[in-house]
Design a protein around this motif. Structure first.
Motif, short mmCIF file in Angstrom:
data_model
loop_
_atom_site.label_atom_id
_atom_site.label_comp_id
_atom_site.label_asym_id
_atom_site.label_seq_id
_atom_site.Cartn_x
_atom_site.Cartn_y
_atom_site.Cartn_z
N GLY A 1 34.43 50.93 51.89
CA GLY A 1 34.90 51.41 50.34
C GLY A 1 33.83 51.85 49.08
O GLY A 1 34.21 52.79 48.31
N LEU A 2 32.94 50.27 48.57
CA LEU A 2 32.15 50.38 47.64
C LEU A 2 31.05 52.22 47.99
O LEU A 2 30.98 52.55 46.96
CB LEU A 2 32.06 49.89 47.25
CG LEU A 2 31.85 48.55 47.02
CD1 LEU A 2 31.64 47.41 47.37
CD2 LEU A 2 32.69 48.84 45.71
N ALA A 3 30.57 52.15 49.03
CA ALA A 3 29.52 53.30 49.56
C ALA A 3 30.68 54.56 49.12
O ALA A 3 29.73 55.28 48.20
CB ALA A 3 29.30 53.51 50.74
N VAL A 4 31.40 54.81 49.81
CA VAL A 4 32.63 55.88 48.98
C VAL A 4 32.70 55.90 47.62
O VAL A 4 32.22 57.76 47.14
CB VAL A 4 33.60 56.61 49.72
CG1 VAL A 4 34.98 57.17 49.44
CG2 VAL A 4 33.61 56.25 51.58
N SER A 5 33.18 55.38 46.94
CA SER A 5 33.16 54.97 45.81
C SER A 5 32.36 55.77 45.04
O SER A 5 31.41 56.08 43.96
CB SER A 5 33.73 53.91 44.73
OG SER A 5 34.74 53.25 45.74
N ALA A 6 30.43 55.25 45.39
CA ALA A 6 29.30 55.17 44.68
C ALA A 6 28.60 57.09 44.65
O ALA A 6 28.67 57.25 43.92
CB ALA A 6 28.55 54.68 45.04
N PHE A 7 29.24 57.34 45.94
CA PHE A 7 28.93 58.63 46.11
C PHE A 7 29.90 59.52 44.76
O PHE A 7 29.35 60.52 44.43
CB PHE A 7 29.21 59.04 47.76
CG PHE A 7 29.12 60.25 48.21
CD1 PHE A 7 28.06 60.86 48.28
CD2 PHE A 7 29.95 61.18 47.68
CE1 PHE A 7 27.52 62.12 48.71
CE2 PHE A 7 29.89 62.54 48.24
CZ PHE A 7 28.87 62.96 48.60
N MET A 8 31.43 59.05 45.46
CA MET A 8 31.84 59.86 44.17
C MET A 8 31.68 60.03 42.86
O MET A 8 31.17 60.47 41.85
CB MET A 8 33.38 59.56 44.83
CG MET A 8 34.20 60.46 46.07
SD MET A 8 34.38 61.81 46.84
CE MET A 8 35.12 62.53 45.99
N ASN A 9 31.38 58.81 42.38
CA ASN A 9 30.80 58.16 41.19
C ASN A 9 30.12 59.36 41.18
O ASN A 9 29.32 60.31 39.81
CB ASN A 9 30.77 57.02 40.90
CG ASN A 9 31.96 56.35 41.18
OD1 ASN A 9 33.18 57.04 40.86
ND2 ASN A 9 31.84 54.98 40.86
N TRP A 10 28.63 59.83 42.21
CA TRP A 10 27.63 60.27 41.50
C TRP A 10 27.92 61.47 41.59
O TRP A 10 27.33 62.32 40.42
CB TRP A 10 26.62 59.64 42.30
CG TRP A 10 25.11 60.67 42.26
CD1 TRP A 10 24.62 61.00 42.19
CD2 TRP A 10 25.04 61.99 44.02
NE1 TRP A 10 23.17 61.80 42.41
CE2 TRP A 10 24.17 62.51 43.63
CE3 TRP A 10 26.28 62.58 44.41
CZ2 TRP A 10 23.32 63.66 44.01
CZ3 TRP A 10 25.63 64.20 44.95
CH2 TRP A 10 24.43 64.41 44.68
N TYR A 11 28.95 61.76 42.31
CA TYR A 11 29.05 63.72 43.13
C TYR A 11 29.47 63.56 41.26
O TYR A 11 29.39 64.66 40.77
CB TYR A 11 30.26 63.42 43.56
CG TYR A 11 30.24 64.91 44.28
CD1 TYR A 11 29.12 66.28 44.17
CD2 TYR A 11 31.95 66.01 44.02
CE1 TYR A 11 29.28 67.36 44.12
CE2 TYR A 11 31.99 67.04 43.83
CZ TYR A 11 30.82 68.10 44.40
OH TYR A 11 30.99 69.09 44.58
N ASN A 12 30.46 62.83 40.45
CA ASN A 12 31.17 63.46 39.40
C ASN A 12 30.77 63.37 38.20
O ASN A 12 31.12 64.12 38.05
CB ASN A 12 32.81 62.14 39.55
CG ASN A 12 33.25 62.22 38.05
OD1 ASN A 12 33.69 63.48 38.25
ND2 ASN A 12 33.75 61.12 37.71
N ALA A 13 29.85 62.53 38.55
CA ALA A 13 28.67 62.69 36.48
C ALA A 13 28.36 63.90 37.33
O ALA A 13 27.14 64.34 36.13
CB ALA A 13 27.95 61.53 36.71
#
Lengths: 387, 343
Positions: free
Chosen positions: A368-380
């Motif tokens: 879950g944290l890995a998915v969020s980290a990826f999505m946060n990176w993509y969002n940024a």
């Protein structure tokens, strides 16, 4: 003494003391709980510790992508579960996003029938519990498929029946490793070429023939490599003997049913996110773009979607995390995910509830944290860059 | 002189305290049961003949009867028991965490459950043997004919491992599909997902009724395992374990001695067999020794009946399951049931 007291008047020092006290209290509380639990478990005669992970598992699993057998240790059973959870989650994410985008855009269509059907689908999906979907698809899939004797024959090499889709398996995977390496290399080459082409265009304004290059590097080279590998390998083709087909690899109906349930369910939510994201882009943007002479396709691609994505990414991340967590519904239909295998079979055989539940929680937390980290990176990355 | 007075005083004090209350080992479970007024008994989610709730919420079955007898023995009233349905996966944590006082849910005694889960099995109330149910159309006559078949089973059950071990030993390949609950596995078997569903002979006799067309299926007669099942308690609290063990022994002894719910009053009043008299509290103080009333087994037999009565009513000829006594007959009649003497 006086000096120490005056130090206390310093707000920064006081803040530090509070922080340290909090950390000490938290650590102390954790230590207390762990010790208390382990002491009580010893008293109650319940085994504890992680030694059980290296014990022989003895559990048969019908859907294994690793080299697990029933003689493997329980830790391998755990990995089988993790891999199966990841597999169904990853495939469901991709398909649910695609279906969600289609439904979401259909919902906004000016075509009355299309938007009504999309709207009805969304309302239906969002108001029904997921467990119903899972069971509906499961018994639907089993009921729709024939018994092994009446299997659907796919070119004489693959067979579809209510025990799953039996596909041929290569006897020796070495050729496929080479093919996979070739494919990855060719994709890497494509990435490098496109970076070079973009730089060159920025510098000189010249377009490179990227369509042709892409066709060769992304489609033709991998297709050739895969064809070569499959021709150069002997295949284990399933044959019907007794109750079912022997040999090959079986894609079990539980996987298909869980995947279908996750995709159709999540797509409904993603569709609403897509609709909301697109509607959040002010209409003036589209009018301005068409006033500049952009065609509708380019308006959607260059103006609407990039701005809509910014609105969509955070709620989309939530949906992706939900897919991961919802994949545990597979336990209801015997899909061998980490919950079913590890918290079901392994827990009952070893009885080490605390360790096993903690490990299962950790799996979901890490993914879950890995998915969020990826999505946060993509969002940024796609965030509005203000100059 | 001083020493003598002190010694005398101590002796008197000791005698007085011994006389004032009968000394019993502490039993938090029994104290809690008496304080709350009912027994918390963990049973199967729904297994006809063993533990099954009807449309009025009344529980019946062999495992249920045992808990009722226990309630009659401990609290004097067979109705003072609350049943908690548990799945295969929930059962051990629910018992270990103290949510129930005991489990009576056709669970098999195994070494590792006893040795590393902190569980004690207090006797055997049903000798079960695992077998398979298949469609008649498959023409399978024994488990050995199931080579290549798919088998539906409840995850984490002894059946899962038994089946896996049995086929491995014989070099037969079966695909075992693990479901969370027995009912899920049966439903999937019924839907055609599996060629066979596996469970105990007794369990299958009841579960068969859950199939859409029970007549299309056949239960293979040769069992592949021996699964002794009985009430389970957690480690600790010896006195509670004693009660659980001896109420079970008491129901079997009652059948052995010919005490039934119909003749228990007469037996208590006029039996010349001293084991009967001790069992029913007409002689000795067996109940009081465990901290119960002396008519503990009298209440249990009067209200629930002996083991044989319970068997016939729930799984035997008086029930829909029509199971033979078989191994669950008294040892004097060719079965395996016996109990240590009430002496």
């Amino acid at each position: 003494m006086i000096k120490a007291l005056t130090l206390l008047n310093d707000k920064r020092v006081r803040d530090w003391i509070y922080q340290i006290a909090l950390v000490v209290a938290l650590v102390g509380l954790t230590v207390f709980f762990v010790r208390n639990a382990s002491e009580n478990m010893v008293k109650a005669g319940i085994a504890s510790g992680f030694d059980f992970l290296w014990r022989n598992s003895g559990i048969d699993v019908p859907f294994v992508l690793t080299d697990y057998t029933r003689a493997s240790p329980i830790i391998d059973l755990f990995w089988v579960g993790v891999v199966n959870t990841l597999l169904v989650t990853a495939v469901a994410l991709v398909l649910a996003t695609a279906l969600g985008f289609i439904v979401g855009i259909a919902r906004l269509s000016s075509h009355w029938l299309l938007s009504t059907i999309a709207g009805a689908y969304i309302e239906f999906v969002r108001n029904i519990p997921l467990l119903f979907f899972v069971l509906f698809w499961y018994f639907g899939v089993i009921a729709a498929l024939p018994a092994p004797r009446d299997s659907v024959n796919v070119f004489g090499v693959a067979f579809l029946n209510n025990r799953g889709l039996t596909i041929p398996l290569p006897d020796a995977p070495a050729n496929f490793r080479w093919a996979l390496a070739a494919i990855l290399l060719s994709w890497l080459a494509h990435a490098l070429v496109s970076v070079w082409a973009r730089r060159r265009k920025d510098r000189t304004g010249q377009d490179a023939p990227m369509l042709a290059i892409g066709l060769v590097l992304i489609v033709i080279v991998p297709a050739l490599a895969a064809t070569w590998a499959s021709l150069a390998t002997r295949w284990d083709i399933p044959v019907l003997r007794g109750f079912n087909y022997r040999g090959g690899f079986v894609i079990i109906p539980e996987f298909v049913a869980l995947l279908a349930a996750l995709v159709t369910y999540t797509a409904g939510f993603i569709a609403e996110i897509v609709r909301g994201g697109i509607q959040a882009v002010p209409h003036g943007q589209v009018e301005a773009a068409s006033a500049l002479g952009l065609r509708p396709g380019r308006i959607l691609r260059l103006v609407t979607i990039p701005q809509a994505l910014r609105v969509m990414i955070p709620p989309l991340t939530n949906q992706y995390l939900n897919v991961l967590k919802n994949s545990s519904f597979g336990a209801a239909i015997a899909y061998p995910d980490v919950v079913s295998l590890f918290m079901g079979s392994a827990l009952n055989n070893t009885g080490q509830a605390i360790e096993i539940i903690a490990m299962t929680l950790a799996v979901y937390l890490v993914i879950g944290l890995a998915v969020s980290a990826f999505m946060n990176w993509y969002n940024a990355r796609i965030a509005l860059v203000t100059r | 002189m001083k020493t003598m007075i002190l010694t005398a005083a101590a002796t008197v004090a000791m005698g007085a305290s011994l006389a004032s209350a009968q000394q019993l080992a502490p039993s938090p479970t029994l104290d809690a049961i008496k304080a709350r007024g009912h027994i918390e008994c963990g049973v199967h989610l729904g297994l006809p003949g063993f533990s099954f709730a009807d449309d009025k919420g009344e529980w019946t079955g062999l495992d249920v009867d045992y808990c009722k007898a226990l309630a009659a023995a401990v609290l004097g009233d067979a109705k003072k028991v609350k049943f908690t349905p548990t799945s295969v996966q929930q059962r051990w944590p629910i018992l270990q965490s103290g949510q129930v006082d005991l489990l009576s849910r056709n669970s098999t005694i195994t070494f590792s459950r006893n040795a590393s889960l902190g569980l004690n099995f207090q006797g055997i109330n049903f000798y079960e043997g695992q077998t398979f149910i298949v469609r008649k159309a498959t023409n399978a006559k024994s488990a050995a004919d199931l080579d290549g078949a798919s088998v539906c089973v409840a995850a984490g059950s002894t059946e899962e491992k038994n089946a896996s071990d049995w086929f491995l030993e014989r070099n037969l390949k079966v695909t075992i599909t693990n479901f969370q609950k027995n009912d899920d596995a049966i439903a999937a078997y019924d839907a055609g997902r599996c060629d066979a569903y596996t469970a105990g002979v007794g369990a299958l006799a009841g579960q068969r009724a859950k199939l859409k067309v029970p007549g299309d299926h056949v239960i293979l007669t040769q069992p592949i395992s021996n699964d002794p099942q009985g009430p389970v308690t957690r480690w600790g609290d010896e006195r509670w374990q004693l009660v659980v063990r001896w109420v079970l022994n008491g129901t079997i002894a009652a059948e052995m001695l010919g005490v039934t719910s119909a003749n228990v009053d007469q037996m208590k009043a006029s039996s010349k067999n001293s084991e009967v008299r001790r069992l029913l509290g007409a002689e000795g103080n067996f109940g009081a020794t465990m901290g119960l009333s002396n008519d503990w087994m009298y209440n249990a037999i009067k209200q629930v009946g002996n083991y044989g009565e319970s068997f016939e009513r729930t799984v035997g000829m008086g029930s829909g399951l029509k199971l033979e006594r078989g191994q669950n007959q008294l040892w004097t009649k060719g079965g395996l049931l016996f109990t240590p003497p009430f002496q």
